[in-house]
Motif scaffolding. Sequence first.
Motif, PDB file in Angstrom:
ATOM      1  N   ARG A  66       0.756  -1.082  -0.277  1.00  0.00           N
ATOM      2  CA  ARG A  66       0.271   0.372   0.313  1.00  0.00           C
ATOM      3  C   ARG A  66       1.072   1.386   0.017  1.00  0.00           C
ATOM      4  O   ARG A  66       1.847   1.493   0.913  1.00  0.00           O
ATOM      5  N   PRO A  67       0.715   2.006  -0.788  1.00  0.00           N
ATOM      6  CA  PRO A  67       1.921   3.274  -1.517  1.00  0.00           C
ATOM      7  C   PRO A  67       1.445   4.049  -0.132  1.00  0.00           C
ATOM      8  O   PRO A  67      -0.049   4.328   0.036  1.00  0.00           O
ATOM      9  N   ASN A  68       2.027   5.450   0.196  1.00  0.00           N
ATOM     10  CA  ASN A  68       1.767   6.562   1.096  1.00  0.00           C
ATOM     11  C   ASN A  68       2.278   7.448  -0.294  1.00  0.00           C
ATOM     12  O   ASN A  68       3.487   7.964   1.078  1.00  0.00           O
TER      13      ASN A  68
ATOM     14  N   LEU B  32      -9.849   5.023  -1.279  1.00  0.00           N
ATOM     15  CA  LEU B  32     -10.518   5.926  -0.651  1.00  0.00           C
ATOM     16  C   LEU B  32     -11.276   6.102   0.278  1.00  0.00           C
ATOM     17  O   LEU B  32     -11.539   6.871   1.518  1.00  0.00           O
ATOM     18  N   VAL B  33     -12.763   5.385   0.272  1.00  0.00           N
ATOM     19  CA  VAL B  33     -13.705   5.016   1.355  1.00  0.00           C
ATOM     20  C   VAL B  33     -12.612   4.843   2.565  1.00  0.00           C
ATOM     21  O   VAL B  33     -12.534   4.953   3.565  1.00  0.00           O
ATOM     22  N   ARG B  34     -11.600   3.832   2.728  1.00  0.00           N
ATOM     23  CA  ARG B  34     -10.726   3.754   4.247  1.00  0.00           C
ATOM     24  C   ARG B  34      -9.890   4.884   4.613  1.00  0.00           C
ATOM     25  O   ARG B  34      -9.831   5.353   5.547  1.00  0.00           O
ATOM     26  N   ALA B  35      -9.462   5.586   3.810  1.00  0.00           N
ATOM     27  CA  ALA B  35      -8.839   6.823   3.839  1.00  0.00           C
ATOM     28  C   ALA B  35      -9.396   8.173   4.562  1.00  0.00           C
ATOM     29  O   ALA B  35      -9.589   8.145   5.654  1.00  0.00           O
ATOM     30  N   ARG B  36     -10.683   7.459   3.736  1.00  0.00           N
ATOM     31  CA  ARG B  36     -12.048   8.683   4.052  1.00  0.00           C
ATOM     32  C   ARG B  36     -12.022   8.161   5.939  1.00  0.00           C
ATOM     33  O   ARG B  36     -12.999   9.358   6.928  1.00  0.00           O
TER      34      ARG B  36
ATOM     35  N   ASP C  67     -13.543  17.420   6.773  1.00  0.00           N
ATOM     36  CA  ASP C  67     -14.591  18.299   7.254  1.00  0.00           C
ATOM     37  C   ASP C  67     -15.362  18.233   5.410  1.00  0.00           C
ATOM     38  O   ASP C  67     -14.669  18.446   4.414  1.00  0.00           O
ATOM     39  N   GLY C  68     -16.282  18.235   5.553  1.00  0.00           N
ATOM     40  CA  GLY C  68     -17.317  18.251   4.010  1.00  0.00           C
ATOM     41  C   GLY C  68     -16.907  17.626   3.341  1.00  0.00           C
ATOM     42  O   GLY C  68     -17.890  17.116   2.560  1.00  0.00           O
ATOM     43  N   SER C  69     -17.110  16.356   3.508  1.00  0.00           N
ATOM     44  CA  SER C  69     -16.981  14.937   3.151  1.00  0.00           C
ATOM     45  C   SER C  69     -18.037  14.432   2.759  1.00  0.00           C
ATOM     46  O   SER C  69     -18.701  13.942   3.918  1.00  0.00           O
ATOM     47  N   TYR C  70     -18.804  13.630   1.832  1.00  0.00           N
ATOM     48  CA  TYR C  70     -20.351  13.194   2.159  1.00  0.00           C
ATOM     49  C   TYR C  70     -19.543  11.514   3.178  1.00  0.00           C
ATOM     50  O   TYR C  70     -20.873  11.263   3.567  1.00  0.00           O
ATOM     51  N   THR C  71     -18.665  11.131   2.784  1.00  0.00           N
ATOM     52  CA  THR C  71     -18.496   9.990   3.213  1.00  0.00           C
ATOM     53  C   THR C  71     -18.078   9.772   4.607  1.00  0.00           C
ATOM     54  O   THR C  71     -18.290   8.741   5.347  1.00  0.00           O
ATOM     55  N   THR C  72     -17.378  11.190   4.789  1.00  0.00           N
ATOM     56  CA  THR C  72     -17.354  11.798   6.283  1.00  0.00           C
ATOM     57  C   THR C  72     -18.775  11.736   7.470  1.00  0.00           C
ATOM     58  O   THR C  72     -19.037  10.999   8.348  1.00  0.00           O
ATOM     59  N   ARG C  73     -19.753  12.620   6.921  1.00  0.00           N
ATOM     60  CA  ARG C  73     -20.972  12.347   7.334  1.00  0.00           C
ATOM     61  C   ARG C  73     -21.584  11.442   6.831  1.00  0.00           C
ATOM     62  O   ARG C  73     -22.776  10.796   8.000  1.00  0.00           O
TER      63      ARG C  73
ATOM     64  N   LEU D 285     -21.059   0.523   3.412  1.00  0.00           N
ATOM     65  CA  LEU D 285     -21.378  -0.115   4.876  1.00  0.00           C
ATOM     66  C   LEU D 285     -20.103  -1.455   5.357  1.00  0.00           C
ATOM     67  O   LEU D 285     -19.960  -0.975   6.631  1.00  0.00           O
ATOM     68  N   LEU D 286     -19.725  -1.464   4.110  1.00  0.00           N
ATOM     69  CA  LEU D 286     -18.408  -2.904   4.847  1.00  0.00           C
ATOM     70  C   LEU D 286     -17.712  -2.407   5.598  1.00  0.00           C
ATOM     71  O   LEU D 286     -16.929  -2.660   6.511  1.00  0.00           O
ATOM     72  N   ARG D 287     -17.288  -1.417   5.116  1.00  0.00           N
ATOM     73  CA  ARG D 287     -15.996  -0.521   5.883  1.00  0.00           C
ATOM     74  C   ARG D 287     -16.402  -0.184   7.631  1.00  0.00           C
ATOM     75  O   ARG D 287     -15.382   0.031   9.024  1.00  0.00           O
ATOM     76  N   ALA D 288     -18.188   0.402   7.788  1.00  0.00           N
ATOM     77  CA  ALA D 288     -18.297   0.392   8.972  1.00  0.00           C
ATOM     78  C   ALA D 288     -18.006  -0.501   9.483  1.00  0.00           C
ATOM     79  O   ALA D 288     -18.141  -0.200  11.085  1.00  0.00           O
ATOM     80  N   ARG D 289     -18.340  -1.339   9.228  1.00  0.00           N
ATOM     81  CA  ARG D 289     -18.089  -2.502   9.968  1.00  0.00           C
ATOM     82  C   ARG D 289     -16.767  -3.847  10.057  1.00  0.00           C
ATOM     83  O   ARG D 289     -17.013  -4.316  10.471  1.00  0.00           O
ATOM     84  N   GLY D 290     -15.889  -2.429   9.821  1.00  0.00           N
ATOM     85  CA  GLY D 290     -14.654  -3.324  10.202  1.00  0.00           C
ATOM     86  C   GLY D 290     -14.142  -3.955   8.885  1.00  0.00           C
ATOM     87  O   GLY D 290     -13.091  -4.556   8.772  1.00  0.00           O
ATOM     88  N   LEU D 291     -14.756  -4.209   7.368  1.00  0.00           N
ATOM     89  CA  LEU D 291     -14.682  -5.204   6.558  1.00  0.00           C
ATOM     90  C   LEU D 291     -14.360  -4.233   5.200  1.00  0.00           C
ATOM     91  O   LEU D 291     -14.340  -2.743   5.390  1.00  0.00           O
ATOM     92  N   GLY D 292     -13.685  -5.142   4.130  1.00  0.00           N
ATOM     93  CA  GLY D 292     -13.596  -3.921   2.564  1.00  0.00           C
ATOM     94  C   GLY D 292     -13.205  -5.273   1.813  1.00  0.00           C
ATOM     95  O   GLY D 292     -14.405  -5.999   1.800  1.00  0.00           O
ATOM     96  N   LEU D 293     -13.437  -4.595   0.378  1.00  0.00           N
ATOM     97  CA  LEU D 293     -13.323  -5.245  -1.237  1.00  0.00           C
ATOM     98  C   LEU D 293     -12.272  -6.213  -0.720  1.00  0.00           C
ATOM     99  O   LEU D 293     -13.250  -7.030  -1.077  1.00  0.00           O
ATOM    100  N   ALA D 294     -11.398  -6.771   0.213  1.00  0.00           N
ATOM    101  CA  ALA D 294     -11.100  -7.661  -0.174  1.00  0.00           C
ATOM    102  C   ALA D 294     -11.208  -8.797   0.052  1.00  0.00           C
ATOM    103  O   ALA D 294     -11.265  -9.473   0.201  1.00  0.00           O
TER     104      ALA D 294
END
Length: 202
Positions: free
Chosen positions: A92-94, A120-124, A130-136, A182-191
């Motif tokens: 994972r590149p930083n 991007l979802v994981r980073a959000r 602030d101002g991000s729909y994903t944050t909200r 939703l997956l990220r909110a449950r601690g899951l992801g695409l992998a």
Amino acid sequence: MNTTTDRFDQLDWAKGDGLLPAIVQDADTLRVLMLGYMDADALAATREGGEVTFFSRSKGRLWKKGESSGHTLSLVSIDVDCDQDALLVLARPNGPTCHLQRPSCFPEAPASALGELSALVRAREAERPDGSYTTRMFEAGVRRIAQKVGEEGVETALAAVAEDDDALLGEAADLAYHLLVLLRARGLGLAQLEAKLASRAG
């Protein structure tokens, strides 16, 4: 960190005079990021330290990617090819990998758009800008996100029977995005989703 440790002892270091080519691929988007070379010490440093390290042929020493720029590569896994003379590194590149400030040293290297969205979802989630729909969405909680997934699912189904292909694809994209949130909110992801699909396939 997943590594094929049983194959590392069989690596053919002699073929390349002590160096093996190491192809680095983004673990999330599958974009090829760069090609470097590792000797036995660089491989050991990568596996032990968790950040991708090469043997720099120009410097004549070990070189941790990002040691001056800060744009390191966090190790996810290492695979060995069938001839034991090349390495495939998932990381994972930083920051940008290329010294020209591009994501990849290969300008036209393809990548998974869904993988990029997942990253991007994981980073959000981690940064909550602030101002991000994903944050909200994350701050609204799992119930609200689940409700949105339901709404987008209905809209996708309706588009399938009543609208054109472009509208259907638009609704499907909205559904995919909210499902990743939703997956990220449950601690899951695409992998994990891909692993489940792979288990069903075989």
